[in-house]
Design an enzyme around this catalytic site. Structure first.
Site, PDB file in Angstrom:
ATOM      1  N   ASP A 184      46.641   5.293  37.607  1.00  0.00           N
ATOM      2  CA  ASP A 184      47.897   5.208  36.863  1.00  0.00           C
ATOM      3  C   ASP A 184      47.566   5.059  35.387  1.00  0.00           C
ATOM      4  OD1 ASP A 184      49.831   5.467  38.793  1.00  0.00           O
ATOM      5  OD2 ASP A 184      49.549   3.402  39.464  1.00  0.00           O
ATOM      6  N   THR A 209      69.416  -2.109  20.937  1.00  0.00           N
ATOM      7  CA  THR A 209      70.201  -2.041  22.170  1.00  0.00           C
ATOM      8  C   THR A 209      69.998  -0.669  22.771  1.00  0.00           C
ATOM      9  OG1 THR A 209      72.182  -1.093  21.200  1.00  0.00           O
ATOM     10  CG2 THR A 209      72.006  -3.514  21.183  1.00  0.00           C
TER      11      THR A 209
END
Lengths: 596, 704
Positions: B318, B388
């Site tokens: 990975d 955000t």
């Protein structure tokens, strides 16, 4: 040792190297049924054979089916030969009337045990001869009973080798080929064409080819001499090329009728190594990496060369006891006739005799042009050890290659772990089944040679008993001291190794030796072929593992060294103790001037 | 700390010869004389039978009053033959001892826990062993989790040191990939409601104890094959030695002199020839290999898995956490035309001051290189706008300036819509270049000045990884990077890290396909995984290392569990597997090549009297005594003693494994062949000679 001697030895090696590749690729094409130079000319004969015997050439056999066909075919062929031998008195082409009332006084009877031994011997490609051809066999027996087997036992060997090669070359396959097509193609495209050329060549060199009866001549001293004749040329070629070795005549290739000229001698030696050398290339090509085949050939050459060097060296030194007697053996000025000339043809000299002895024992041929019993202790040791290594230095037709491959598998397994991977050879993982079969292969030979020799050195029978008229089994040897042990050991090594050459000096035509040697030949052939086929089956079913830089490179010089080392260590460790009591102690005793 | 230390976790070291382990092993070595246990090892069984025979004959001779010199010889042979067996037993016991010690520690951790089981809306207290699959239990802070299970409600910190040895607590919560808990671990804070997923005796801890204890140890395929080889060789040598009786009887008759060898020398020869070295150490090597994996805090479910690790051809790694550090870092400021790099760095730093993400911190760190001073984050002038998911940017408002940093599209849009500031074409080009190089561009804008430039964020490849991959390549192992990134980014990182291949936009299905493709090509695949969706691939891979932090499904699918949950460890596991196989091969080769010297010691001793010119003299075969050993007795004894001592001498090697260096098979082979093949051939000569000298000096054997 002389320059001319070594020149011939190197020429021999050179010629072999040159023919290996073309012959190998031709043989592979033949067994794989690809188009080749003769498929146009002889294809109809192949198709006719299949039609005649109801063979479906497309059928792919599992190793069990293949083995069953091979065993059934060998059994029937053996019974056929047994019948011919036993019935030769009633059959035609028997000008000397062997096995009849009118048989000459010198004739040997073909008793059931001798016929069994001989039938087994020729079926197993051994050609151990407990008889002498000219005193025992009718021309029909020679041609149909024996020469027939010279052909087909060689072809069976080629077939099994082809199946083994497929085991490595195929990927996740169910079958290992078709025994009947392998057999037919080997006979038709490999043995037959070569046979025609080769036998004509031999006849041209002076080998007789006739159905006439033996000739009687009067010598200058007035004695009567019987000169045996027969269809020799047609049997001589396959004796060499099929690595059978069973001579038409008792003196084998030492006899001028079997081996008349230096040229025929040279060609005979080449032809012993020819097919096994070619097969190494076939193997490499089949697995898609010819280097793999060359590596096997290199190991064979190393072992052959070491044997030749040792044998030639010690024969050239000769026997100090002869020198003590004032026998002039230092006539090196004449070329190659110093050293130990006992039991050798002056025509061939030391180099060609030593080379022939090594070649015939490296390969499981057994034809001889000098008497191995008369070799120096170390010269004799070389021939013994050659056979005991398992007939893998070139070896028999087919059997040499698969024997060498079994050792390659063992080498990879023993040392291959040292690269940090579970062992693999030419892309096939070597696992439990392969190791088991390889060990069975090694064990069968060790058992047969050691145990049977062991029995024969101590078994005591009453004198004039049916089973062994000589009484105790050790009484059959003609020599005292350690040489007697070597003679018994050689007999069982030769039988088990399917070599067929004899140290001689031992009377083996007794029910005891005929039977036990027959069993040894059976073990040495079929109990080694079956594990090989089982291994082929297991290998064929496996996936191919692609080679990476982490793979044990089985084509490098390092591998050749390793393979040679494993062969010597495993082979020598098994037989070194008994060889110590035979040729090795004999060498010490000879040098300390002790005679028996 | 150098770079390699970062990726190589510190091994828990236990000294090779730990006194308590040695003590226990000495006792176990005797216990293992049980014939049922001995029969499992064909080579050692033959030695034991030989020892028994010599013991019986020796005792008989002792009673019948044989000459004391003969008795001394026979007694010593018998003792050393038994020692050969005991040494082999000791080696195995030593290897097992380390695991057993670990198991004892684990067992201490398995307290007699009780559980609060919820049934029919009521809570009852039951012993942990009464829990079945499907039961629901409630565990509070300070309590031990009674059995393995899945959290169905709650979040808690858990101390898993009983399993991992790592004392830092971990967070476990319902849902997601961190919902599995292990029996025997302790809840430190809060509470959990757990559904039990295993029946008693099947828990992770139970299995782990069984594994490290070696109770469930089965011979691996390669071990079985090697056993067959050794058994085969043993039979060959049995034949060779047994037939020496008739052969020497024949020779004695032919020589009219000399003795045939007695049972003691025949059995000695046999024991020296059969591969006792590897036969005695084989199981120790296997156990030690498993143990070495365990020292790396990896739990291998079977020896077969460790062996397979040595054979691995393809490593699936990975990207995040294994190849890269796991977080992108700012590596470069690329200013827009007309903007200085100082201005850009200043704005970038300002906007990132309150950004505590690794990315944000890396921007601040990079900005420092441009000599920017420290700023006071608490200054009232600064008004931070947090990041955000909707705006996809963060920033700061300072003295009327609105500085924004974030995804390029978001920043463009914000500036266009609120300030109507244009985006320079040059900037677009920079952004594309960065994206093509596999980086992530972050745009920085100032409302008073427009677009300032771009921060180049990049995945940072761990130090030393490139060298590691080169080594792996030399070993013939192909590395494939698995990442969810787009192919462009993936390719850039792959080439930077030096992996052989990559799988971009990887999904569990794609991963599975890749594994199958490799396996069809005959290659063995190793991978790591932690999520439930990794489970099928973990099960399909030849070596599947599940992270201990992973889900229960992943842990059950893999054949190894990494207790540290460090995916880089896959590489070490492969190396241990290779080392295990190499050790086996090296000792087999060593064992077999040892035989040559033993022949030269024993055969002249056995046959020394044959063909002697006169009685009492040495025969010609005594010439084979090339080591010039003193007497037949001392020669045979020396060989037997050497044969026994070499087992002891090689125990450390068997337990530690032969030194492994990543290199090509050819060079590895050449190296090991010289050490163990040639070494095995040569070493016994001086060894046997020295023992012979000592024996004669100590008057334990006649000097002629």
């Amino acid at each position: 040792m002389t320059l001319i001697g070594w020149t011939q030895i190197f020429l021999f090696a050179l010629i072999l190297l040159v023919v290996t590749k073309p012959l190998g690729s031709y043989m592979l094409k033949v067994v794989e049924g690809e188009k080749h130079i003769l498929s146009g000319v002889l294809g109809w004969l192949e198709r006719l054979t299949y039609k005649l015997f109801g063979i479906n050439p497309e059928k792919d056999m599992t190793w069990i089916e293949y083995g069953q066909s091979m065993l059934a075919f060998s059994l029937i062929s053996m019974l056929f030969t047994y019948a011919i031998l036993r019935l030769q008195g009633f059959l035609p082409l028997n000008p000397m009337h062997f096995s009849t009332e009118q048989a000459p006084a010198y004739a040997t009877a073909l008793t059931p045990d001798l016929a069994f031994n001989t039938a087994m011997s020729f079926t197993t490609n051994t050609n151990w001869q407990a008889y002498s051809g000219e005193n025992t066999m009718s021309y029909l027996s020679q041609m149909l009973g024996l020469a027939y087997h010279n052909w087909i036992s060689a072809a069976v060997g080629l077939a099994v080798a082809a199946a083994f090669i497929r085991g490595f070359a195929r990927r996740t396959a169910g079958g290992v080929g078709n025994f009947w097509t392998d057999l037919t193609r080997s006979c038709l495209y490999i043995l037959m064409p070569m046979g025609i050329v080769y036998s004509l060549f031999l006849a041209a060199q002076g080998v007789p080819q006739t159905f006439d009866a033996y000739q009687v001549a009067s010598t200058l001293e007035g004695a009567k001499q019987i000169i045996p004749l027969g269809p020799i040329a047609s049997q001589e070629w396959i004796k060499m090329l099929g690595i059978n070795g069973g001579g038409f005549l008792n003196a084998n290739s030492a006899h001028p009728f079997e081996n008349p000229t230096p040229l025929s001698n040279f060609i005979q030696m080449i032809s012993i190594f020819l097919l096994p050398a070619g097969l190494t290339y076939s193997f490499g090509k089949a697995v898609g990496d010819t280097r793999q085949g060359w590596a096997l050939l290199a190991a064979m050459f190393v072992l052959w060369f070491a044997g030749t060097f040792l044998c030639y060296q010690f024969e050239a030194i000769g026997n100090p006891n002869m020198q003590d007697q004032g026998v002039e053996i230092t006539t090196a000025a004449l070329g190659d006739s110093g050293g130990n000339m006992e039991g050798k043809e002056v025509r061939f000299g030391l180099a060609n005799s030593a080379l022939f002895a090594v070649v015939t024992t490296d390969a499981s041929c057994g034809a001889v042009n000098c008497m191995h019993d008369s070799l120096t202790p170390i010269g004799g040791l070389v021939t013994l050890l050659n056979i005991q290594l398992g007939e893998i230095v070139f070896g028999g037709v087919g059997s040499g290659l698969y024997g060498m491959l079994v050792y390659a598998v063992l080498t990879v397994f023993i040392a291959g772990l040292m690269v940090g991977r579970t062992p693999e050879y030419v892309g096939k993982k070597i696992e439990k089944k392969e190791v088991k079969m390889a060990m069975l292969f090694v064990l069968a030979a060790a058992f047969s040679i050691l145990v049977f020799t062991g029995i024969s050195t101590v078994l005591d029978f009453p004198e004039k008993s049916f089973i062994n008229p000589q009484g105790a089994t050790w009484n059959n040897v003609n020599n005292g001291g350690p040489h007697g042990l070597s003679e018994i050991l050689y007999a069982f090594s030769s039988a088990t190794g399917n070599n067929g050459s004899a140290f001689a000096g031992i009377s083996v035509n007794t029910p005891f030796y005929n039977t036990l040697l027959g069993i040894a030949m059976f073990i040495g052939r079929f109990l080694m072929m079956v594990p090989v086929l089982a291994m082929a089956g297991a290998l064929a079913g496996k996936k191919h593992v692609p080679a990476t830089s982490g793979t044990f490179p089985t084509y490098s010089w390092l591998f050749v060294v390793l393979l040679t080392g494993v062969i010597i260590i495993v082979g020598a460790l098994t037989f070194f103790p008994v060889l110590t009591l035979g040729p090795i102690v004999e060498e010490f005793l000879m040098n300390s001037r002790r005679l028996f | 700390m150098n770079e390699l230390d970062i990726i190589t976790p510190k091994k828990k070291s236990r000294p090779l010869l730990d006194p308590p382990i040695v003590k226990r092993a000495l006792k176990d070595a005797i216990m293992k004389l049980d014939p049922r246990l001995l029969a499992k090892n064909p080579v050692m069984f033959v030695v034991a039978v030989g020892s028994l025979i010599t013991t019986v004959i020796f005792l008989r001779n002792l009673v019948s009053g044989t000459a004391s010199a003969t008795l001394l010889f026979q007694c010593q042979i018998t003792i050393w033959l038994w020692f050969t067996v005991l040494f082999a037993n000791f080696a195995e016991a030593m290897a097992e001892g380390r695991g057993k010690a670990q198991a004892d520690t684990l067992k201490r951790g398995r307290k007699d826990a009780t559980a609060r089981r919820e049934a029919n809306g009521k809570t009852e207290t039951v012993p942990a062993t009464a829990l079945r699959k499907g039961d629901i239990v409630f565990v509070q802070a300070g309590e031990v989790i009674p059995s393995d299970g899945e959290i169905i409600e709650g979040v808690a910190t858990v101390n898993e040191s009983a399993i991992t040895g790592e004392s830092a607590p971990v967070i476990r919560e319902s849902g997601g990939d961190r919902s599995a808990v292990t029996g025997g671990t302790t809840v430190l804070s809060d509470w959990l409601r757990i559904r039990i997923t295993v029946d008693p005796g099947q828990t992770f801890l139970d299995r782990m104890i069984a594994l490290v204890e070696g109770a469930e140890r089965q011979k691996t395929p390669n071990e079985i094959a090697l056993d067959i080889l050794l058994a085969g060789l043993t039979i060959v040598f049995l034949l060779a030695v047994a037939t020496l009786l008739p052969f020497s009887a024949y020779s004695a008759r032919a020589a009219e002199s000399g003795r045939i060898p007695d049972v003691f020398s025949l059995i000695s020869l046999l024991v020296c020839l059969i591969p006792t070295t590897i036969g005695g150490l084989l199981s120790a090597i296997g156990i030690a290999g498993m143990d070495r994996v365990l020292q790396h805090n990896v739990l291998a479910m079977s020896g077969k898995a460790v062996e397979a690790a040595g054979d691995v051809d393809t490593l699936l790694l990975d990207k995040t956490g294994t190849i890269t550090l796991g977080n992108r870092q700012a590596v470069e400021f690329v200013p827009a035309p007309g903007v200085t790099i100082q201005e850009l760095a200043d704005a970038a730093q300002l906007s990132s001051l309150s950004d505590e993400t690794p990315e944000g911190r890396s921007v601040v760190v990079l900005a420092k290189q441009y000599g920017l001073r420290e700023r006071d984050v608490a200054s009232p002038d600064l008004q931070f706008i947090p990041f955000t998911a909707q705006t996809r940017m963060s920033g700061v408002n300072v003295q009327g300036r609105e500085i924004r940093k974030g995804a390029t599209e978001a920043v463009y849009k914000y500036m266009r819509e609120t300030r109507n500031l244009p985006v320079p074409v040059e900037l677009e080009r920079i952004v594309t270049t960065i994206a093509q190089a596999g980086g992530t561009p972050l745009a920085v804008a100032d409302s008073t000045r427009g677009m300032l430039g771009v921060i180049h964020l990049k995945d940072v490849v761990k130090g030393g990884m490139k060298e590691r991959f080169i080594q792996l390549r030399a070993m013939g192992i192909r590395t494939v990077m698995i990442t969810g990134d787009n192919p462009l980014t993936a390719a850039a990182i792959a080439s930077e890290a030096g992996v052989d291949d990559f799988l971009a936009e990887a999904t569990p299905e794609l991963k599975m396909q890749l594994i199958q493709r490799e396996q069809t090509g005959g290659r063995l695949v190793a991978m790591t995984g932690d999520g439930t969706n990794d489970a099928p691939a973990l099960a399909a891979a030849d070596v599947g290392v599940a992270m201990n932090t992973g889900t229960q499904a992943a842990k059950e699918a893999g054949n190894m569990i990494d207790l540290d949950s460090n995916p880089t460890k896959l590489i070490e596991v492969v190396e241990i597997g290779k080392q295990l196989l190499m050790t086996r091969g090296a000792l087999t080769t060593f064992s077999i090549s040892n035989d040559v010297a033993k022949y030269f010691a024993i055969l002249p001793a056995m046959f020394g009297t044959l063909y002697a010119a006169s009685p009492g003299q040495h025969g010609p075969l005594w010439e084979l005594n090339i080591m010039r050993l003193h007497s037949p007795e001392s020669a045979i004894l020396s060989a037997v003693i050497f044969n026994a001592l070499i087992i002891v001498a090689l125990i450390p090697l068997a337990l530690r494994g032969v030194a492994y260096r990543p290199m090509s098979a050819q060079s590895l082979l050449a190296r090991n062949l010289v050490i163990y093949g040639l070494g095995g051939l040569v070493i016994p000569f001086p060894g046997i000679w020295a023992i012979d000298q000592a024996l004669v000096l100590l008057k334990l054997a006649p000097s002629s």
